[in-house]
Design a protein around this motif. Structure first.
Motif, PDB file in Angstrom:
ATOM      1  N   ARG A  71       0.824  -1.103  -0.161  1.00  0.00           N
ATOM      2  CA  ARG A  71      -0.070   0.054  -0.031  1.00  0.00           C
ATOM      3  C   ARG A  71       0.815   1.180  -0.134  1.00  0.00           C
ATOM      4  O   ARG A  71       1.940   1.107   0.625  1.00  0.00           O
ATOM      5  N   VAL A  72       0.461   2.446  -0.522  1.00  0.00           N
ATOM      6  CA  VAL A  72       1.044   3.657  -0.578  1.00  0.00           C
ATOM      7  C   VAL A  72      -0.099   4.447   0.026  1.00  0.00           C
ATOM      8  O   VAL A  72      -1.259   4.405  -0.267  1.00  0.00           O
ATOM      9  N   ARG A  73       0.437   5.212   1.021  1.00  0.00           N
ATOM     10  CA  ARG A  73      -0.505   6.155   1.783  1.00  0.00           C
ATOM     11  C   ARG A  73       0.080   7.517   1.243  1.00  0.00           C
ATOM     12  O   ARG A  73       1.313   7.903   1.553  1.00  0.00           O
ATOM     13  N   VAL A  74      -0.672   8.323   0.611  1.00  0.00           N
ATOM     14  CA  VAL A  74      -0.500   9.676   0.078  1.00  0.00           C
ATOM     15  C   VAL A  74      -0.872  10.406   1.210  1.00  0.00           C
ATOM     16  O   VAL A  74      -2.341  10.462   1.521  1.00  0.00           O
ATOM     17  N   VAL A  75      -0.013  11.298   1.857  1.00  0.00           N
ATOM     18  CA  VAL A  75      -0.496  12.192   3.264  1.00  0.00           C
ATOM     19  C   VAL A  75      -0.314  13.747   3.182  1.00  0.00           C
ATOM     20  O   VAL A  75       0.684  13.975   2.524  1.00  0.00           O
ATOM     21  N   ILE A  83      -3.098  10.253  11.045  1.00  0.00           N
ATOM     22  CA  ILE A  83      -1.984   9.757  10.327  1.00  0.00           C
ATOM     23  C   ILE A  83      -0.599   9.554  11.234  1.00  0.00           C
ATOM     24  O   ILE A  83      -0.306   8.670  10.863  1.00  0.00           O
ATOM     25  N   GLN A  84      -0.742  10.326  12.387  1.00  0.00           N
ATOM     26  CA  GLN A  84       0.349  10.185  13.193  1.00  0.00           C
ATOM     27  C   GLN A  84       0.012   8.806  13.808  1.00  0.00           C
ATOM     28  O   GLN A  84       1.171   7.887  13.948  1.00  0.00           O
ATOM     29  N   TRP A  85      -1.307   8.334  14.276  1.00  0.00           N
ATOM     30  CA  TRP A  85      -1.310   7.294  14.908  1.00  0.00           C
ATOM     31  C   TRP A  85      -1.308   6.004  13.923  1.00  0.00           C
ATOM     32  O   TRP A  85      -0.812   4.961  14.296  1.00  0.00           O
ATOM     33  N   GLU A  86      -1.739   6.322  12.645  1.00  0.00           N
ATOM     34  CA  GLU A  86      -1.592   5.228  11.573  1.00  0.00           C
ATOM     35  C   GLU A  86      -0.351   4.890  11.600  1.00  0.00           C
ATOM     36  O   GLU A  86       0.193   3.737  11.182  1.00  0.00           O
ATOM     37  N   HIS A  87       0.844   5.703  11.480  1.00  0.00           N
ATOM     38  CA  HIS A  87       2.244   5.662  11.283  1.00  0.00           C
ATOM     39  C   HIS A  87       2.589   4.783  12.601  1.00  0.00           C
ATOM     40  O   HIS A  87       3.499   3.711  12.251  1.00  0.00           O
ATOM     41  N   ALA A  88       2.188   5.232  13.646  1.00  0.00           N
ATOM     42  CA  ALA A  88       2.685   4.330  14.995  1.00  0.00           C
ATOM     43  C   ALA A  88       2.265   2.998  14.855  1.00  0.00           C
ATOM     44  O   ALA A  88       2.835   2.050  15.358  1.00  0.00           O
ATOM     45  N   THR A  89       1.334   2.589  14.216  1.00  0.00           N
ATOM     46  CA  THR A  89       0.509   1.304  14.295  1.00  0.00           C
ATOM     47  C   THR A  89       1.069   0.510  13.093  1.00  0.00           C
ATOM     48  O   THR A  89       0.879  -0.651  12.724  1.00  0.00           O
ATOM     49  N   THR A  90       1.714   1.179  11.910  1.00  0.00           N
ATOM     50  CA  THR A  90       2.093   0.413  10.799  1.00  0.00           C
ATOM     51  C   THR A  90       2.950  -0.629  10.875  1.00  0.00           C
ATOM     52  O   THR A  90       3.085  -1.714  10.188  1.00  0.00           O
ATOM     53  N   LYS A  99       3.729  -4.447   2.751  1.00  0.00           N
ATOM     54  CA  LYS A  99       4.733  -3.332   2.411  1.00  0.00           C
ATOM     55  C   LYS A  99       4.056  -2.079   2.262  1.00  0.00           C
ATOM     56  O   LYS A  99       3.231  -1.958   1.580  1.00  0.00           O
ATOM     57  N   ILE A 100       4.440  -1.251   3.016  1.00  0.00           N
ATOM     58  CA  ILE A 100       4.017   0.221   2.966  1.00  0.00           C
ATOM     59  C   ILE A 100       4.672   1.055   2.850  1.00  0.00           C
ATOM     60  O   ILE A 100       5.966   1.245   3.460  1.00  0.00           O
ATOM     61  N   ARG A 101       4.447   2.168   2.191  1.00  0.00           N
ATOM     62  CA  ARG A 101       5.234   3.238   1.673  1.00  0.00           C
ATOM     63  C   ARG A 101       4.335   4.438   1.747  1.00  0.00           C
ATOM     64  O   ARG A 101       3.035   4.618   1.732  1.00  0.00           O
ATOM     65  N   TRP A 102       5.028   5.755   1.986  1.00  0.00           N
ATOM     66  CA  TRP A 102       4.234   6.960   2.466  1.00  0.00           C
ATOM     67  C   TRP A 102       4.578   8.125   1.428  1.00  0.00           C
ATOM     68  O   TRP A 102       5.965   8.086   0.797  1.00  0.00           O
ATOM     69  N   LEU A 103       3.853   8.851   0.886  1.00  0.00           N
ATOM     70  CA  LEU A 103       4.000   9.772   0.079  1.00  0.00           C
ATOM     71  C   LEU A 103       3.364  11.086   0.307  1.00  0.00           C
ATOM     72  O   LEU A 103       2.335  11.039   0.107  1.00  0.00           O
ATOM     73  N   PRO A 104       4.111  12.094   0.697  1.00  0.00           N
ATOM     74  CA  PRO A 104       3.657  13.406   1.175  1.00  0.00           C
ATOM     75  C   PRO A 104       3.003  14.104  -0.310  1.00  0.00           C
ATOM     76  O   PRO A 104       3.649  13.822  -1.310  1.00  0.00           O
ATOM     77  N   ARG A 105       1.974  14.484  -0.007  1.00  0.00           N
ATOM     78  CA  ARG A 105       1.317  15.207  -1.414  1.00  0.00           C
ATOM     79  C   ARG A 105       2.111  16.171  -1.973  1.00  0.00           C
ATOM     80  O   ARG A 105       2.165  16.069  -3.236  1.00  0.00           O
ATOM     81  N   LEU A 106       2.911  16.863  -1.248  1.00  0.00           N
ATOM     82  CA  LEU A 106       3.792  18.045  -1.949  1.00  0.00           C
ATOM     83  C   LEU A 106       4.999  17.347  -2.870  1.00  0.00           C
ATOM     84  O   LEU A 106       5.389  17.941  -3.552  1.00  0.00           O
ATOM     85  N   ARG A 107       5.057  16.009  -2.517  1.00  0.00           N
ATOM     86  CA  ARG A 107       6.130  14.907  -3.504  1.00  0.00           C
ATOM     87  C   ARG A 107       5.575  14.330  -4.463  1.00  0.00           C
ATOM     88  O   ARG A 107       6.304  13.500  -5.227  1.00  0.00           O
ATOM     89  N   PRO A 168       9.713   3.949   1.748  1.00  0.00           N
ATOM     90  CA  PRO A 168       9.329   2.853   2.583  1.00  0.00           C
ATOM     91  C   PRO A 168       8.999   3.298   4.076  1.00  0.00           C
ATOM     92  O   PRO A 168       9.789   4.328   4.590  1.00  0.00           O
ATOM     93  N   HIS A 169       8.144   2.516   4.849  1.00  0.00           N
ATOM     94  CA  HIS A 169       7.719   2.958   6.166  1.00  0.00           C
ATOM     95  C   HIS A 169       8.998   3.021   6.964  1.00  0.00           C
ATOM     96  O   HIS A 169       8.951   4.033   7.784  1.00  0.00           O
ATOM     97  N   PRO A 170      10.012   2.054   6.977  1.00  0.00           N
ATOM     98  CA  PRO A 170      11.249   2.324   8.035  1.00  0.00           C
ATOM     99  C   PRO A 170      11.717   3.705   7.830  1.00  0.00           C
ATOM    100  O   PRO A 170      12.724   4.387   8.680  1.00  0.00           O
ATOM    101  N   GLU A 171      11.951   4.302   6.659  1.00  0.00           N
ATOM    102  CA  GLU A 171      12.589   5.379   6.197  1.00  0.00           C
ATOM    103  C   GLU A 171      11.687   6.804   6.492  1.00  0.00           C
ATOM    104  O   GLU A 171      12.294   7.860   6.208  1.00  0.00           O
ATOM    105  N   TYR A 172      10.465   6.704   6.601  1.00  0.00           N
ATOM    106  CA  TYR A 172       9.561   8.009   6.638  1.00  0.00           C
ATOM    107  C   TYR A 172       9.474   8.106   8.003  1.00  0.00           C
ATOM    108  O   TYR A 172       8.765   7.452   8.968  1.00  0.00           O
ATOM    109  N   LYS A 173       9.829   9.254   8.429  1.00  0.00           N
ATOM    110  CA  LYS A 173       9.819   9.740   9.775  1.00  0.00           C
ATOM    111  C   LYS A 173       8.991  10.881   9.743  1.00  0.00           C
ATOM    112  O   LYS A 173       8.896  11.707   9.061  1.00  0.00           O
ATOM    113  N   LEU A 174       8.168  11.053  10.834  1.00  0.00           N
ATOM    114  CA  LEU A 174       7.007  12.043  11.012  1.00  0.00           C
ATOM    115  C   LEU A 174       7.879  13.154  11.981  1.00  0.00           C
ATOM    116  O   LEU A 174       8.494  12.989  12.311  1.00  0.00           O
TER     117      LEU A 174
END
Length: 174
Positions: A71-75, A83-90, A99-107, A168-174
């Motif tokens: 999954r990709v989460r566009v945030v 989203i902070q909670w979702e990141h904590a539970t991922t 396998k989960i990845r994150w994509l900030p809308r601005l990117r 990738p989730h392990p690399e995406y820091k809030l």
């Protein structure tokens, strides 16, 4: 439009053969099963994540069969509390095999448009879409099944673009 329930959509995990991909575009999900754990997390209390067990068991089973679930989460940044909670539970999802990845809308790549009126969707084996529909308060109404080849091809193209761009989730820091 005919909608299937979340439980019926989850049954699709019993029949796909290679890859299931979820595109998430919302910054908040009003999922009844999560209301109490989310409220506990917001208060800084210990959270009982047992409500996730049916999902994580399903993912363990299908990934043990060699299938891929991504999954990709566009945030939006800054992140909503959800989203902070979702990141904590991922980590629980990933431990189960997702396998989960994150994509900030601005990117988002320039010119990115979202088919399916900007709704979330699951794509199974590059052939079947389950498009999520929500009420105005964000509660899930159900999923619409779509097999139109042109629509599916557009979603495959977008999946590949976003997956290659997302963090990738392990690399995406809030």
């Amino acid at each position: 439009m005919e909608l299937i329930s979340s439980a019926e959509r989850n049954q699709l995990f019993e029949s796909f053969t290679r890859d299931a991909f979820h595109l998430e575009l919302r910054d908040d999900y009003s999922v009844p099963d999560e209301d109490s754990p989310f409220a506990s997390w917001l208060r800084g209390e210990v959270v009982d994540y047992s409500y996730m067990e049916p999902w994580t068991q399903l993912i363990r089973r299908v990934t043990a069969q060699g299938k891929t679930v991504r999954r990709v989460r566009v945030v939006t940044e800054p992140h909503t509390s959800y989203i902070q909670w979702e990141h904590a539970t991922t980590a629980l999802n990933e431990e189960a095999g997702e396998k989960i990845r994150w994509l900030p809308r601005l990117r988002l790549p320039k010119g990115t448009t979202f088919p399916m009126e900007g709704n979330d969707w699951w794509l199974y084996d590059d052939s079947l879409l389950a498009v999520g529909h929500f009420d105005p308060s964000g509660r899930v109404l159900g999923s619409e099944l779509i097999e139109d080849p042109d629509t599916v091809v557009e979603c495959v193209r977008l999946r590949d673009l976003l997956w290659s761009t997302a963090i990738p989730h392990p690399e995406y820091k809030l």
